[in-house]
Design a protein around this motif. Structure first.
Motif: not given
Length: 277
Positions: A43-44, A46, A220-221, A223-225, A247, A268-269
């Motif tokens: 997982t990423y 953060n 969502q997967r 997870q780009s800024s 989120k 945050r995204p």
């Protein structure tokens, strides 16, 4: 000009160059290909504290800034620090697009491609091949590296293999992706081929490409800024934003362009809705 000035916190992902059979056929090094997404259970991480506030404000110009402008429908114009202009889903007639240095295309509809591009365009990158084989682009123009990941596309109700391409633009330490006219959920292999995307351009029509539920799952997967909506048809944009969840922050910008650098990505995204979307 609109600029994003917050700093991103997080860990760097391991990147690797695509293998080659011979030195002369070796692909350019990709900083965006991430091993972590292909590992089971990975997982990423953060490290951004949720309590940290963020805001958008002007910043001083720098040599590492990229300009992104919404030109209409699925066309964004990316201008690199070296002045190279790239138009996505270029059709030759829609939007405020001058003669770009590089254009990418997808063939879902005539609003996403042209068979007669301006001959002054240096690189014309189609997301499909006329003979049905997968398009395979690895192009370096000055300070930008452009590559693609093929996906299937609906054609008279059936799925045509490799008829669409997700294009990735690697420039100024940024990984920028354009999902094209995506017609099916992405598999693990697609995410592995895409790698990290700091900025992603996502169709939000809610059905002509994918449903909002399917498209938000992909976004969502990734997870780009920064998430840039495009292809706004049918279902309301508010539905897509709501399904993305809390989120993701949302910023409606009273301008059709902004500048960004790797150091000024938001903490945050953020769903960034430019003027004209």
């Amino acid at each position: 000009m609109h600029r994003i000035s917050t700093f991103v916190l997080g860990i760097a992902l391991l990147a690797f160059a695509a293998p080659a059979n011979a030195q002369e056929n070796q692909r350019p090094f990709s900083q965006c290909l991430a091993v972590a997404q292909t590992l089971p259970g990975a997982t990423y991480a953060n490290l951004t504290p949720d309590a940290i506030d963020w805001r958008i404000e002007p910043v001083a110009a720098g040599s590492g800034e990229v300009e992104i402008m919404f030109a209409g429908h699925s066309t964004y114009v990316i201008t690199t620090p070296a002045g190279i202009s790239i138009a996505t889903d270029y059709n030759g007639w829609a939007g405020r697009v001058a003669v770009p240095d590089v254009v990418t295309m997808n063939k879902a509809h005539s609003s996403h491609f042209t068979l007669a591009p301006d001959e002054r365009i240096g690189e014309v990158l189609r997301g499909w091949n006329f003979d049905g084989t997968p398009a395979d682009h690895d192009v370096v123009v000055e300070d930008v590296y452009v590559r693609n990941v093929t996906t299937d596309i609906r054609n008279f109700g059936a799925m045509e293999p490799d008829g669409n391409s997700i294009f990735i633009f690697e420039v100024a330490d940024l990984c920028i992706g354009h999902l094209g006219h995506l017609h099916h959920p992405l598999e693990d292999r697609h995410f592995a081929q895409i790698g990290r995307l700091d900025i992603v351009m996502v169709p939000v029509d809610g059905g002509l490409t994918l449903s909002h539920a399917a498209m938000t799952g992909i976004a969502q997967r990734l997870q780009s800024s920064i998430l840039l909506p495009m292809h706004r048809r049918g279902a309301p944009l508010s539905s897509f934003i709501e399904m993305m969840g809390d989120k993701f922050l949302t910023d409606f910008v009273d301008d059709d362009s902004f500048t960004i650098s790797a150091r000024t990505l938001p903490r945050r995204p953020t769903i960034l809705v430019l003027k004209g979307i």
